[in-house]
Design an enzyme around this catalytic site. Sequence first.
Site, PDB file in Angstrom:
ATOM      1  N   ASP A  38       0.811  -1.232   0.071  1.00 26.80           N
ATOM      2  CA  ASP A  38      -0.214   0.129   0.041  1.00 26.80           C
ATOM      3  C   ASP A  38       0.701   1.261   0.105  1.00 26.80           C
ATOM      4  O   ASP A  38       2.143   1.225   0.059  1.00 26.80           O
ATOM      5  CB  ASP A  38      -1.095  -0.351   1.063  1.00 26.80           C
ATOM      6  CG  ASP A  38      -0.265  -0.161   2.528  1.00 26.80           C
ATOM      7  OD1 ASP A  38       0.786   0.392   2.556  1.00 26.80           O
ATOM      8  OD2 ASP A  38      -0.754  -0.384   3.533  1.00 26.80           O
ATOM      9  N   PRO A  80     -16.000 -23.567   2.675  1.00 28.33           N
ATOM     10  CA  PRO A  80     -16.333 -22.086   2.887  1.00 28.33           C
ATOM     11  C   PRO A  80     -16.150 -21.706   4.191  1.00 28.33           C
ATOM     12  O   PRO A  80     -16.006 -22.731   5.344  1.00 28.33           O
ATOM     13  CB  PRO A  80     -17.797 -22.409   2.877  1.00 28.33           C
ATOM     14  CG  PRO A  80     -18.173 -23.858   2.126  1.00 28.33           C
ATOM     15  CD  PRO A  80     -16.931 -24.647   2.248  1.00 28.33           C
ATOM     16  N   LYS A  86     -18.107 -31.338  11.609  1.00 28.57           N
ATOM     17  CA  LYS A  86     -18.302 -30.806  10.338  1.00 28.57           C
ATOM     18  C   LYS A  86     -17.353 -29.623   9.724  1.00 28.57           C
ATOM     19  O   LYS A  86     -17.625 -28.925   9.026  1.00 28.57           O
ATOM     20  CB  LYS A  86     -19.833 -30.360  10.277  1.00 28.57           C
ATOM     21  CG  LYS A  86     -20.717 -31.527  10.035  1.00 28.57           C
ATOM     22  CD  LYS A  86     -22.099 -30.773   9.993  1.00 28.57           C
ATOM     23  CE  LYS A  86     -23.166 -31.870   9.805  1.00 28.57           C
ATOM     24  NZ  LYS A  86     -24.451 -31.243   9.836  1.00 28.57           N
TER      25      LYS A  86
END
Lengths: 136, 136, 136, 136
Positions: free
Chosen positions: D17, D59, D89
């Site tokens: 940046d 995800p 899970k």
Amino acid sequence: MGILNHYSVQVDWGDCDPAGIVFYPNFYRWMDRGFWLLFESRSLTLEALKRRFGVFGGPLVDTSATFVSPARMGDELTVTSCIDDWSRKSFRLRHEFTCKDKEIASGFETRVWGVKKADGAIRAGIIPDEVKALFS
Amino acid sequence: MGILNHYSVQVDWGDCDPAGIVFYPNFYRWMDRGFWLLFESRSLTLEALKRRFGVFGGPLVDTSATFVSPARMGDELTVTSCIDDWSRKSFRLRHEFTCKDKEIASGFETRVWGVKKADGAIRAGIIPDEVKALFS
Amino acid sequence: MGILNHYSVQVDWGDCDPAGIVFYPNFYRWMDRGFWLLFESRSLTLEALKRRFGVFGGPLVDTSATFVSPARMGDELTVTSCIDDWSRKSFRLRHEFTCKDKEIASGFETRVWGVKKADGAIRAGIIPDEVKALFS
Amino acid sequence: MGILNHYSVQVDWGDCDPAGIVFYPNFYRWMDRGFWLLFESRSLTLEALKRRFGVFGGPLVDTSATFVSPARMGDELTVTSCIDDWSRKSFRLRHEFTCKDKEIASGFETRVWGVKKADGAIRAGIIPDEVKALFS
């Protein structure tokens, strides 16, 4: 063609779009990397450029790319970069992307020799002959 | 020129490089956005394209950009997009970037009409006349 | 909570991954934008921060985000940002992402007050009371 | 800790940046790459995941990162990734960034096992024991 630099990039999940292929601005990101790595291969790091020549980057004038085959996640791309044209204050890079000898894309970048002036602005300066000599 | 679409983008901190100006691949990201927003302005969202035409995006063939003035953090850019050329299976977009009437950059994208084939691959299809009519 | 800032971002094609949902680092890009826009809403632009306080950005110490529902291309997200904790040399921002009142994600950024020292390095400085007052 | 994966990334000009340091969302991009490369090191490529388990990505539920020292253009970072917690899970990855033994940053990603359901949606599925065994 003069000096060539090669580097590899493996296409990431995050480089690809919902069609499952590389989102094209990433090719330009990799062309920019190709420019810096080509210069670095001649010992012209950002640090050396600043110290030896007062040069702070190579601002772009023109860029273009042609896309031949899509690249997907996990593809190992070879990026080959060279300078194919020198002007007085600017130069043109050519970058080629291949994947196992298949042509993926190619592109050009025309950059100026970005010298920092007394007022802090970066303007095109005359490219020293010793720099040009490093790439021939 | 036909239908024009305008949108604004404010240059972010993260869009700029250590020289304090926009890292140039971001202009291509904004050209891609300009393409989708132009189509959306004619009710051709991704969803509508899929449903009505079996089209899944507009894969790129060629892109280019010319950079005139640097843009910096906080600059409010106006991006103006139009289709300036139609071929049978491809079309060319023109995008212009301005900041308070100052020219910043301009570029082109040549895209194909990306039809999904039975095998799942996306290939160039013939652009329907009704699509071309929407932009004239 | 003090001062809130809201802005909208439409999810781009290029923000999404091959699963068709936002590639998660983009949420951090939008949180960074939320920080700057929140400060700008109090007239603390980068320019003003430099001029008034010798502050050059707000370097990050910690960041985190929780993802509740996926966002897809075309989704219009509202980003709500506030400062929810002040320390002597650092502060914590809270950012929330919603899409039509559905919660999408939320996150935190802890930043230091980045003062430029004589040697050019940026270090954490004491946050002026007048800055804190602007957000209460 | 189980199986570790290491990879190197050289910080690019475009990763930094205007303060000259890595724009922090890039660390998350590199953490995502670390996840895929860790899985790939156990022969779990995206292709294998789909074919063997009907799994399409991992995800994110939660992510976080702590930044210790800034990284600059040209820095060669080593990214070390492992899975440090398994649930039924979901699983948690730990990523560490170092530069020549100096600590730069570290972070976590909690991901679910993303199974594609009959309706096309991706939901959390039960992680097979044979997958867990590959990382112990």
